[in-house]
Enzyme design. Structure first.
Site, mmCIF file in Angstrom:
data_model
loop_
_atom_site.group_PDB
_atom_site.id
_atom_site.type_symbol
_atom_site.label_atom_id
_atom_site.label_comp_id
_atom_site.label_asym_id
_atom_site.label_seq_id
_atom_site.Cartn_x
_atom_site.Cartn_y
_atom_site.Cartn_z
ATOM 1 N N THR A 8 1.226 -1.108 0.383
ATOM 2 C CA THR A 8 -0.182 0.131 0.008
ATOM 3 C C THR A 8 1.188 1.074 -0.055
ATOM 4 O O THR A 8 2.275 1.111 0.799
ATOM 5 C CB THR A 8 -1.327 0.205 0.701
ATOM 6 O OG1 THR A 8 -1.953 1.330 1.099
ATOM 7 C CG2 THR A 8 -0.439 -0.428 2.092
ATOM 8 N N GLN A 11 -0.738 6.010 3.630
ATOM 9 C CA GLN A 11 -0.580 6.010 5.203
ATOM 10 C C GLN A 11 -1.318 5.764 5.823
ATOM 11 O O GLN A 11 -0.937 5.156 7.101
ATOM 12 C CB GLN A 11 0.000 7.875 5.034
ATOM 13 C CG GLN A 11 0.823 7.870 6.119
ATOM 14 C CD GLN A 11 2.427 8.497 6.096
ATOM 15 O OE1 GLN A 11 2.089 9.645 4.778
ATOM 16 N NE2 GLN A 11 3.564 8.131 6.311
ATOM 17 N N LYS A 13 -3.761 3.268 5.857
ATOM 18 C CA LYS A 13 -3.218 1.871 6.248
ATOM 19 C C LYS A 13 -1.939 1.906 6.658
ATOM 20 O O LYS A 13 -1.918 0.962 7.938
ATOM 21 C CB LYS A 13 -3.594 1.276 4.371
ATOM 22 C CG LYS A 13 -5.079 1.512 4.198
ATOM 23 C CD LYS A 13 -4.636 0.766 3.380
ATOM 24 C CE LYS A 13 -6.025 1.355 1.569
ATOM 25 N NZ LYS A 13 -5.912 -0.088 0.427
ATOM 26 N N ASP A 70 -7.529 -4.065 -0.176
ATOM 27 C CA ASP A 70 -8.111 -2.804 -0.959
ATOM 28 C C ASP A 70 -9.672 -2.818 0.034
ATOM 29 O O ASP A 70 -9.791 -4.083 0.090
ATOM 30 C CB ASP A 70 -8.182 -3.271 -2.302
ATOM 31 C CG ASP A 70 -9.098 -2.878 -3.681
ATOM 32 O OD1 ASP A 70 -7.590 -1.343 -3.425
ATOM 33 O OD2 ASP A 70 -10.639 -2.546 -3.933
ATOM 34 N N SER A 71 -9.950 -1.762 -0.328
ATOM 35 C CA SER A 71 -10.786 -1.753 0.850
ATOM 36 C C SER A 71 -11.987 -0.507 0.319
ATOM 37 O O SER A 71 -11.269 0.615 -0.526
ATOM 38 C CB SER A 71 -10.470 -0.934 1.982
ATOM 39 O OG SER A 71 -9.157 -0.184 2.190
ATOM 40 N N TYR A 155 -12.538 8.210 4.856
ATOM 41 C CA TYR A 155 -14.311 8.474 5.156
ATOM 42 C C TYR A 155 -13.866 8.865 6.880
ATOM 43 O O TYR A 155 -15.833 8.752 7.503
ATOM 44 C CB TYR A 155 -15.193 7.840 4.428
ATOM 45 C CG TYR A 155 -14.768 8.154 2.750
ATOM 46 C CD1 TYR A 155 -15.646 8.552 2.477
ATOM 47 C CD2 TYR A 155 -13.943 7.239 2.240
ATOM 48 C CE1 TYR A 155 -15.892 9.182 0.870
ATOM 49 C CE2 TYR A 155 -14.260 7.094 0.495
ATOM 50 C CZ TYR A 155 -14.640 8.251 0.281
ATOM 51 O OH TYR A 155 -14.313 8.371 -1.063
ATOM 52 N N ASP A 156 -13.267 8.500 7.327
ATOM 53 C CA ASP A 156 -13.979 8.145 8.900
ATOM 54 C C ASP A 156 -14.429 8.929 9.825
ATOM 55 O O ASP A 156 -15.225 8.889 10.449
ATOM 56 C CB ASP A 156 -12.355 8.573 10.123
ATOM 57 C CG ASP A 156 -11.817 6.570 9.420
ATOM 58 O OD1 ASP A 156 -12.125 5.586 9.089
ATOM 59 O OD2 ASP A 156 -11.092 6.697 9.825
ATOM 60 N N LYS A 176 -10.535 2.401 16.981
ATOM 61 C CA LYS A 176 -10.589 1.579 15.750
ATOM 62 C C LYS A 176 -10.054 0.164 15.164
ATOM 63 O O LYS A 176 -10.889 -0.775 14.527
ATOM 64 C CB LYS A 176 -9.715 2.466 14.288
ATOM 65 C CG LYS A 176 -10.617 2.302 13.465
ATOM 66 C CD LYS A 176 -9.424 2.923 12.502
ATOM 67 C CE LYS A 176 -10.422 3.272 11.058
ATOM 68 N NZ LYS A 176 -9.927 3.687 10.135
ATOM 69 N N HIS A 181 -13.500 -2.482 9.713
ATOM 70 C CA HIS A 181 -13.146 -3.609 8.508
ATOM 71 C C HIS A 181 -11.851 -3.990 8.360
ATOM 72 O O HIS A 181 -12.240 -5.721 7.694
ATOM 73 C CB HIS A 181 -13.530 -3.186 7.366
ATOM 74 C CG HIS A 181 -13.359 -1.947 6.965
ATOM 75 N ND1 HIS A 181 -13.029 -0.769 7.669
ATOM 76 C CD2 HIS A 181 -12.580 -1.157 6.075
ATOM 77 C CE1 HIS A 181 -11.843 0.065 7.357
ATOM 78 N NE2 HIS A 181 -12.115 -0.021 5.995
HETATM 79 O O1 LIG Z 1 -4.724 0.597 -3.074
HETATM 80 P P1 LIG Z 1 -3.619 1.894 -1.936
HETATM 81 O O2 LIG Z 1 -1.875 2.290 -2.495
HETATM 82 O O3 LIG Z 1 -4.167 1.089 -1.085
HETATM 83 O O4 LIG Z 1 -3.872 2.980 -1.169
HETATM 84 P P2 LIG Z 1 -6.198 3.363 -1.548
HETATM 85 O O5 LIG Z 1 -5.811 4.858 -0.861
HETATM 86 O O6 LIG Z 1 -6.301 3.776 -3.536
HETATM 87 O O7 LIG Z 1 -6.298 2.703 -1.110
HETATM 88 P P3 LIG Z 1 -7.881 1.515 -2.319
HETATM 89 O O8 LIG Z 1 -7.345 1.659 -3.596
HETATM 90 O O9 LIG Z 1 -7.973 0.336 -1.114
HETATM 91 O O10 LIG Z 1 -9.465 2.817 -1.476
HETATM 92 C C1 LIG Z 1 -9.383 2.746 -0.200
HETATM 93 C C2 LIG Z 1 -9.973 4.059 -0.487
HETATM 94 O O11 LIG Z 1 -11.766 4.192 1.391
HETATM 95 C C3 LIG Z 1 -11.216 4.803 1.698
HETATM 96 N N1 LIG Z 1 -10.982 3.523 3.014
HETATM 97 C C4 LIG Z 1 -10.276 2.240 3.087
HETATM 98 N N2 LIG Z 1 -10.427 2.315 4.087
HETATM 99 C C5 LIG Z 1 -10.342 3.317 5.121
HETATM 100 C C6 LIG Z 1 -10.811 3.198 6.503
HETATM 101 O O12 LIG Z 1 -10.450 2.725 7.700
HETATM 102 N N3 LIG Z 1 -11.505 4.760 6.549
HETATM 103 C C7 LIG Z 1 -11.561 5.423 6.066
HETATM 104 N N4 LIG Z 1 -11.758 5.406 4.415
HETATM 105 C C8 LIG Z 1 -11.193 4.128 4.315
HETATM 106 C C9 LIG Z 1 -10.208 5.160 1.596
HETATM 107 O O13 LIG Z 1 -10.645 6.868 1.100
HETATM 108 C C10 LIG Z 1 -9.031 4.996 0.514
HETATM 109 O O14 LIG Z 1 -8.604 5.394 -0.096
HETATM 110 MG MG LIG Z 2 -5.375 2.227 -4.472
#
Ligand SMILES: O=P(O)(O)OP(=O)(O)OP(=O)(O)OC[C@H]1O[C@@H](n2cnc3c(O)ncnc32)[C@H](O)[C@@H]1O
Ligand SMILES: [Mg+2]
Length: 203
Positions: A8, A11, A13, A70-71, A155-156, A176, A181
């Protein structure tokens, strides 16, 4: 201490994984430690597909075991959006503020009892020459009408975590990690970690 690589560049995550893996006896490295590695294009149509894509690409590149996350946020009143597009919902610059503002605006006329949403996290563990392992976790909530709190990321501040009765951004990192999730997905991985990590260290 054993080392685990999380694919990832986020930051927020990275911090959460570092805290969650520490008690398990692992030191976390992320792609923030490998600035020369380019972003993996997220061309999948599901969280699982994108997690697998990120984990397998980086595992091949580094020739070692890699975990990817991926989240995102799925909002019922928006038919599951922003979903896999959560990071870039308001544009390619990936601004948390702009993303939250877009959601709040789209939900202006949505009544309190129709603001259900959930965070979703898919975790993929990939090792060269081994089958990829995948788990997922969710966290149920409601979309608030304004931002609250300053912990966390993404989005926290607009996500009311039902289990805690507070905005996700009002929870300390420890709180948290009890309900998120990401933590729920990681808990499903825990029992598998020793076997997945066997022989997965640096060559
Ligand atoms: O792909 P990587 O490099 O891991 O970084 P990214 O930010 O692009 O990560 P994702 O593609 O998985 O997109 C996840 C998005 O979903 C949201 N998200 C995921 N987990 C979250 C959390 O715990 N709290 C708040 N928002 C979250 C947040 O906007 C993230 O940027
Ligand atoms: Mg991403």
């Amino acid at each position: 201490m054993s080392e685990v690589i999380i694919a990832t560049k986020n930051q927020g995550k990275a911090k959460e994984f570092t805290r969650m893996f520490q008690p398990l006896g692992f030191e976390v490295k992320t792609l923030l430690d490998f600035p020369e590695i380019k972003d993996v294009e997220e061309t999948g149509t599901t969280f699982e597909e994108n997690a697998i894509l990120k984990a397998e690409t980086i595992a091949r590149l580094l020739d070692r075991m890699v975990i990817a996350d991926d989240s995102g946020l799925a909002i019922d009143a928006l038919e599951g959006r922003p979903g896999i597009y959560s990071a870039r919902y308001a544009g390619e610059e990936k601004s948390d503020e702009a993303n939250m503002n877009k959601v709040l605006e789209e939900l202006t006329d949505v009544p309190d009892n129709e603001r259900k949403a959930r965070f979703f996290c898919a975790l993929a563990v990939a090792s060269p020459g081994k089958e990829t392992f995948i788990v997922s976790g969710t966290c149920e909530g409601l979309i608030l009408r304004e931002k609250r709190g300053s912990y966390g990321f993404g989005y926290d501040p607009i996500f009311f975590a039902i289990e805690k009765g507070k905005a996700m951004a009002e929870l300390t990192p420890e709180e948290k990690a009890q309900i998120s999730h990401r933590a729920n997905a990681l808990r499903k991985l825990e029992s598998e970690l020793p076997s997945l990590l066997a022989g997965a260290g640096k060559k």
